[in-house]
Motif scaffolding. Structure first.
Motif, PDB file in Angstrom:
ATOM      1  N   LYS A  84       0.814  -1.213   0.000  1.00  0.00           N
ATOM      2  CA  LYS A  84       0.000   0.000   0.000  1.00  0.00           C
ATOM      3  C   LYS A  84       0.853   1.270   0.000  1.00  0.00           C
ATOM      4  O   LYS A  84       0.321   2.371   0.027  1.00  0.00           O
ATOM      5  N   GLY A  85       2.176   1.093   0.001  1.00  0.00           N
ATOM      6  CA  GLY A  85       3.070   2.247   0.012  1.00  0.00           C
ATOM      7  C   GLY A  85       3.206   2.893   1.375  1.00  0.00           C
ATOM      8  O   GLY A  85       3.621   4.041   1.487  1.00  0.00           O
ATOM      9  N   LEU A  86       2.843   2.175   2.412  1.00  0.00           N
ATOM     10  CA  LEU A  86       2.902   2.721   3.766  1.00  0.00           C
ATOM     11  C   LEU A  86       4.217   2.347   4.451  1.00  0.00           C
ATOM     12  O   LEU A  86       4.239   1.907   5.592  1.00  0.00           O
ATOM     13  N   ASN A  87       5.305   2.522   3.752  1.00  0.00           N
ATOM     14  CA  ASN A  87       6.608   2.165   4.324  1.00  0.00           C
ATOM     15  C   ASN A  87       7.526   3.378   4.330  1.00  0.00           C
ATOM     16  O   ASN A  87       7.242   4.392   3.716  1.00  0.00           O
ATOM     17  N   SER A  88       8.629   3.265   5.058  1.00  0.00           N
ATOM     18  CA  SER A  88       9.588   4.361   5.181  1.00  0.00           C
ATOM     19  C   SER A  88      10.934   3.917   4.622  1.00  0.00           C
ATOM     20  O   SER A  88      11.288   2.740   4.699  1.00  0.00           O
ATOM     21  N   SER A  89      11.677   4.867   4.114  1.00  0.00           N
ATOM     22  CA  SER A  89      13.022   4.569   3.621  1.00  0.00           C
ATOM     23  C   SER A  89      13.956   4.376   4.815  1.00  0.00           C
ATOM     24  O   SER A  89      13.626   4.743   5.955  1.00  0.00           O
ATOM     25  N   GLU A  90      15.129   3.861   4.548  1.00  0.00           N
ATOM     26  CA  GLU A  90      16.099   3.654   5.623  1.00  0.00           C
ATOM     27  C   GLU A  90      16.486   4.984   6.267  1.00  0.00           C
ATOM     28  O   GLU A  90      16.579   5.091   7.495  1.00  0.00           O
ATOM     29  N   SER A  91      16.667   6.008   5.440  1.00  0.00           N
ATOM     30  CA  SER A  91      17.050   7.315   5.993  1.00  0.00           C
ATOM     31  C   SER A  91      15.914   7.898   6.843  1.00  0.00           C
ATOM     32  O   SER A  91      16.162   8.516   7.879  1.00  0.00           O
ATOM     33  N   GLN A  92      14.674   7.691   6.415  1.00  0.00           N
ATOM     34  CA  GLN A  92      13.535   8.159   7.212  1.00  0.00           C
ATOM     35  C   GLN A  92      13.496   7.424   8.551  1.00  0.00           C
ATOM     36  O   GLN A  92      13.244   8.025   9.596  1.00  0.00           O
ATOM     37  N   MET A  93      13.763   6.135   8.523  1.00  0.00           N
ATOM     38  CA  MET A  93      13.757   5.350   9.754  1.00  0.00           C
ATOM     39  C   MET A  93      14.894   5.789  10.671  1.00  0.00           C
ATOM     40  O   MET A  93      14.709   5.897  11.886  1.00  0.00           O
TER      41      MET A  93
END
Length: 78
Positions: free
Chosen positions: A58-67
């Motif tokens: 669903k595109g509800l994920n975060s990039s590594e940098s965002q995390m």
């Protein structure tokens, strides 16, 4: 060298070996290759993986940098 030729050569060469420890070493290599590895998960872990998969679709994920940024902010609060 084609696969079948390689297999024939290996069979021929192995059949001439009399060194038992060496043959056991070859067997160890072959046994390692045939093992099927799997990871046993708890029900909770399976649920988390399924949830994460659905969120990703669903595109509800975060990039590594965002995390990294989110964890950094969380650590500052502690």
């Amino acid at each position: 060298m084609k696969t079948i030729e390689l297999k024939k050569e290996l069979i021929e060469r192995i059949s001439m070996i009399e060194d038992v420890p060496f043959l056991n070493a070859i067997k160890t290599i072959l046994d390692y290759k045939k093992k099927e590895y799997f990871l046993e998960l708890t029900i909770e872990q399976e649920k988390e993986i399924l949830l994460a998969s659905e969120e990703g679709k669903k595109g509800l994920n975060s990039s590594e940098s965002q995390m990294d940024e989110m964890v950094g902010e969380w650590l500052k609060e502690k």
